[in-house]
Write a protein that holds these residues in place. Structure first.
Motif, PDB file in Angstrom:
ATOM      1  N   SER A 104      -4.094 -13.868 -15.513  1.00  0.00           N
ATOM      2  CA  SER A 104      -3.594 -13.704 -13.895  1.00  0.00           C
ATOM      3  C   SER A 104      -2.026 -13.031 -13.985  1.00  0.00           C
ATOM      4  CB  SER A 104      -3.004 -14.755 -13.207  1.00  0.00           C
ATOM      5  OG  SER A 104      -4.935 -15.829 -13.947  1.00  0.00           O
ATOM      6  N   ILE A 105      -1.163 -13.558 -15.029  1.00  0.00           N
ATOM      7  CA  ILE A 105       0.189 -12.491 -14.483  1.00  0.00           C
ATOM      8  C   ILE A 105       0.918 -11.436 -14.989  1.00  0.00           C
ATOM      9  CG2 ILE A 105       2.201 -12.691 -15.614  1.00  0.00           C
ATOM     10  CD1 ILE A 105       2.500 -14.867 -13.583  1.00  0.00           C
ATOM     11  N   MET A 106      -0.010 -11.179 -15.695  1.00  0.00           N
ATOM     12  CA  MET A 106      -0.478  -9.691 -16.377  1.00  0.00           C
ATOM     13  C   MET A 106      -1.439  -9.069 -14.933  1.00  0.00           C
ATOM     14  SD  MET A 106      -0.917  -8.608 -20.188  1.00  0.00           S
ATOM     15  CE  MET A 106      -2.048 -10.328 -20.550  1.00  0.00           C
ATOM     16  N   GLY A 107      -2.406  -9.746 -14.612  1.00  0.00           N
ATOM     17  CA  GLY A 107      -3.166  -8.550 -13.618  1.00  0.00           C
ATOM     18  C   GLY A 107      -2.316  -8.798 -12.261  1.00  0.00           C
ATOM     19  N   LEU A 108      -1.446  -9.724 -12.127  1.00  0.00           N
ATOM     20  CA  LEU A 108      -0.369  -9.171 -10.708  1.00  0.00           C
ATOM     21  C   LEU A 108       0.533  -8.435 -10.695  1.00  0.00           C
ATOM     22  CD1 LEU A 108       0.660 -10.864  -8.024  1.00  0.00           C
ATOM     23  CD2 LEU A 108       1.567 -12.075  -8.782  1.00  0.00           C
ATOM     24  N   VAL A 109       1.081  -8.092 -12.166  1.00  0.00           N
ATOM     25  CA  VAL A 109       1.939  -7.381 -12.525  1.00  0.00           C
ATOM     26  C   VAL A 109       1.073  -5.729 -12.732  1.00  0.00           C
ATOM     27  CG1 VAL A 109       2.961  -5.784 -14.756  1.00  0.00           C
ATOM     28  CG2 VAL A 109       3.557  -7.942 -13.954  1.00  0.00           C
ATOM     29  N   LEU A 110      -0.039  -5.570 -13.158  1.00  0.00           N
ATOM     30  CA  LEU A 110      -0.896  -4.609 -12.675  1.00  0.00           C
ATOM     31  C   LEU A 110      -1.320  -3.918 -11.130  1.00  0.00           C
ATOM     32  CD1 LEU A 110      -1.877  -3.170 -14.657  1.00  0.00           C
ATOM     33  CD2 LEU A 110      -3.856  -4.146 -14.122  1.00  0.00           C
ATOM     34  N   TYR A 111      -1.000  -4.938 -10.139  1.00  0.00           N
ATOM     35  CA  TYR A 111      -1.401  -5.150  -9.382  1.00  0.00           C
ATOM     36  C   TYR A 111      -0.209  -4.479  -8.498  1.00  0.00           C
ATOM     37  CZ  TYR A 111      -2.237  -6.634  -4.155  1.00  0.00           C
ATOM     38  OH  TYR A 111      -2.101  -6.829  -3.303  1.00  0.00           O
ATOM     39  N   LEU A 112       1.106  -5.497  -8.734  1.00  0.00           N
ATOM     40  CA  LEU A 112       1.872  -4.401  -8.338  1.00  0.00           C
ATOM     41  C   LEU A 112       2.641  -3.506  -8.451  1.00  0.00           C
ATOM     42  CD1 LEU A 112       4.118  -8.060  -8.099  1.00  0.00           C
ATOM     43  CD2 LEU A 112       3.044  -7.239  -6.554  1.00  0.00           C
ATOM     44  N   ASN A 113       1.921  -2.471  -9.698  1.00  0.00           N
ATOM     45  CA  ASN A 113       2.216  -0.597 -10.159  1.00  0.00           C
ATOM     46  C   ASN A 113       1.215  -0.608  -9.739  1.00  0.00           C
ATOM     47  OD1 ASN A 113       4.606  -0.926 -12.306  1.00  0.00           O
ATOM     48  ND2 ASN A 113       3.839  -3.362 -12.238  1.00  0.00           N
ATOM     49  N   ILE A 114       0.087  -0.497  -9.303  1.00  0.00           N
ATOM     50  CA  ILE A 114      -0.903   0.007  -9.344  1.00  0.00           C
ATOM     51  C   ILE A 114      -1.000   0.500  -7.815  1.00  0.00           C
ATOM     52  CG2 ILE A 114      -3.459   0.721  -8.872  1.00  0.00           C
ATOM     53  CD1 ILE A 114      -3.589  -0.124 -12.216  1.00  0.00           C
ATOM     54  N   ILE A 115      -1.208  -0.519  -7.089  1.00  0.00           N
ATOM     55  CA  ILE A 115      -0.841  -0.614  -5.103  1.00  0.00           C
ATOM     56  C   ILE A 115      -0.674   0.886  -4.533  1.00  0.00           C
ATOM     57  CG2 ILE A 115      -0.815  -2.248  -3.328  1.00  0.00           C
ATOM     58  CD1 ILE A 115      -4.190  -2.442  -4.698  1.00  0.00           C
ATOM     59  N   PRO A 116       1.084   0.659  -4.832  1.00  0.00           N
ATOM     60  CA  PRO A 116       1.269   1.402  -3.667  1.00  0.00           C
ATOM     61  C   PRO A 116       1.122   3.014  -3.874  1.00  0.00           C
ATOM     62  CG  PRO A 116       2.786   0.305  -5.092  1.00  0.00           C
ATOM     63  CD  PRO A 116       1.751   0.381  -6.182  1.00  0.00           C
ATOM     64  N   ASN A 117       0.875   3.390  -5.066  1.00  0.00           N
ATOM     65  CA  ASN A 117       0.054   4.492  -5.434  1.00  0.00           C
ATOM     66  C   ASN A 117      -1.482   4.848  -4.544  1.00  0.00           C
ATOM     67  OD1 ASN A 117       2.828   5.893  -6.100  1.00  0.00           O
ATOM     68  ND2 ASN A 117       2.281   5.807  -8.388  1.00  0.00           N
ATOM     69  N   SER A 118      -2.233   3.695  -5.094  1.00  0.00           N
ATOM     70  CA  SER A 118      -3.296   4.151  -4.722  1.00  0.00           C
ATOM     71  C   SER A 118      -3.841   3.752  -3.033  1.00  0.00           C
ATOM     72  CB  SER A 118      -4.218   3.079  -5.402  1.00  0.00           C
ATOM     73  OG  SER A 118      -4.080   1.168  -5.259  1.00  0.00           O
ATOM     74  N   SER A 119      -2.546   3.045  -2.521  1.00  0.00           N
ATOM     75  CA  SER A 119      -2.361   2.508  -1.205  1.00  0.00           C
ATOM     76  C   SER A 119      -2.190   4.482  -0.472  1.00  0.00           C
ATOM     77  CB  SER A 119      -1.668   2.248  -0.846  1.00  0.00           C
ATOM     78  OG  SER A 119      -2.114   0.727  -1.504  1.00  0.00           O
ATOM     79  N   ILE A 120      -1.236   5.150  -1.268  1.00  0.00           N
ATOM     80  CA  ILE A 120      -0.938   6.259  -0.486  1.00  0.00           C
ATOM     81  C   ILE A 120      -1.974   7.368  -0.444  1.00  0.00           C
ATOM     82  CG2 ILE A 120       0.347   7.858  -0.988  1.00  0.00           C
ATOM     83  CD1 ILE A 120       3.400   5.759  -1.608  1.00  0.00           C
ATOM     84  N   LYS A 121      -2.571   7.301  -1.488  1.00  0.00           N
ATOM     85  CA  LYS A 121      -4.026   8.084  -2.199  1.00  0.00           C
ATOM     86  C   LYS A 121      -5.568   8.104  -1.003  1.00  0.00           C
ATOM     87  CE  LYS A 121      -3.731   9.394  -6.525  1.00  0.00           C
ATOM     88  NZ  LYS A 121      -3.873   9.547  -7.752  1.00  0.00           N
ATOM     89  N   LEU A 122      -5.158   6.863  -0.894  1.00  0.00           N
ATOM     90  CA  LEU A 122      -6.377   6.249  -0.223  1.00  0.00           C
ATOM     91  C   LEU A 122      -6.697   6.940   1.529  1.00  0.00           C
ATOM     92  CD1 LEU A 122      -7.754   3.078  -1.656  1.00  0.00           C
ATOM     93  CD2 LEU A 122      -8.597   5.229  -1.336  1.00  0.00           C
TER      94      LEU A 122
END
Lengths: 228, 97
Positions: A104-122
């Motif tokens: 879950s910790i790794m998932g959260l780190v992944l989420y925090l790193n992926i979400i900014p760029n993917s949100s901009i893209k979407l």
């Protein structure tokens, strides 16, 4: 112990009770894992807090220390499994909870790193963008990279979960108290800035893991010395 | 009318082995030997009897080039143990009356 000694009913029940107690007393948590994670998370959070408070830039992220901790944890877990002569049901359950916590910790780190760029893209695909709008009309609007505000609160929330579970399953009060305090720190951190979230994370790591770990270690060493 | 006590379990060492295993997921041979204060030969014989009765599962493997025997209780073993304890309680209760 002789195999064919005739037993009375009372002797049988006494034997059952003593063997069950014997199995229970055979296992002692060394506290190494709790001390390790307490130190690593407390140091990483405190360094981050100090770097913001004293306005200096660290050449590396203190949370990279967790990679060293994971490697060390794998080493001591393998060593402990080799030395262990008995496995309890509760240990298997607790190990599963801590494994889920790590994922879950790794998932959260992944989420925090992926979400900014993917949100901009979407948003771009839909034909709009995130914008920083200043209330002060003198500054023009700027494009904004989305981020999860005060995201360290989510980590603090996660820190409490495996600690609370372990405390309840093992009936270990220092961990239960540490976890409850961590839940309180999570609520407080929802109202504070990232700088103070880091301070809350430091206190959470000390109360959740470091103090209970040191108590476990002291008990383990006392037990070990009394067996010598 | 009392139930007969299971002869497989109504033996000091076999009952000790089952009582140890009832509370743990698995335990190795040396752990059981240490806790029951038995000899390796006697323990091997009793473990084999419990295994033949289907009460325990025995896994043999190698760890650091040494043989490692791990034992765990089966569902059948748990059931037999429960019946045995109930029967014992029945006897003790009647003695009190």
């Amino acid at each position: 112990m002789k195999s064919n000694k005739p037993l009375t009913e009372k002797e049988s029940l006494d034997l059952i009770t003593s063997m069950i107690q014997n199995a229970k007393a055979s296992y002692h948590e060394t506290g190494t894992n709790a001390i390790l994670w307490g130190c690593v998370i407390a140091i990483a959070s405190l360094l981050t807090y100090l770097s913001i408070e004293l306005n200096f830039k660290l050449s590396f992220s203190p949370f990279l220390l967790t990679i060293i901790a994971i490697a060390f944890q794998i080493y001591i877990s393998i060593k402990a499994a080799k030395e262990s002569k008995v496995t309890k049901f509760e240990d298997a359950a607790i190990n599963a909870v801590w494994l889920a916590f790590g994922i879950s910790i790794m998932g959260l780190v992944l989420y925090l790193n992926i979400i900014p760029n993917s949100s901009i893209k979407l948003a771009t695909q839909e034909g709009w963008q995130f914008t920083k709008h200043y209330l002060d009309a003198n500054k023009p609007d700027e494009p904004l990279t989305p981020f999860a505000p005060s995201s360290y609160s989510l980590f603090i929330l996660l820190y409490a979960l495996p600690t609370f579970t372990t405390g309840i399953v093992k009936n270990y009060k220092p961990m239960i108290v540490g976890a409850i305090l961590t839940y309180v720190l999570f609520i407080i951190s929802c109202y504070t800035s990232t700088k103070y979230d880091m301070l809350a994370g430091t206190i959470a790591a000390i109360s959740c893991w470091l103090i209970p770990g040191l108590i476990l270690r002291r008990n383990y060493l006392q037990q070990k010395n009394s067996n010598v | 009318m009392f139930k007969d006590l299971d002869p497989i379990l109504h033996s000091q060492l076999r009952l000790a082995i089952i009582s140890l295993l009832i509370g743990v997921k698995e335990a190795d041979f040396n752990f059981i030997k240490e806790k029951t204060k038995s000899t390796a030969g006697n323990l091997s014989v009793q473990i084999q009897k419990l295994k033949d009765a289907g009460y325990i599962e025995v896994t043999k493997q190698f760890k650091d080039n040494y043989p490692l025997t791990t034992c765990s209780i089966t569902k059948q073993g748990v059931h037999a143990f429960e019946i045995y304890v109930k029967a014992l309680q029945g006897y003790l209760h009647t003695d009190k009356n």
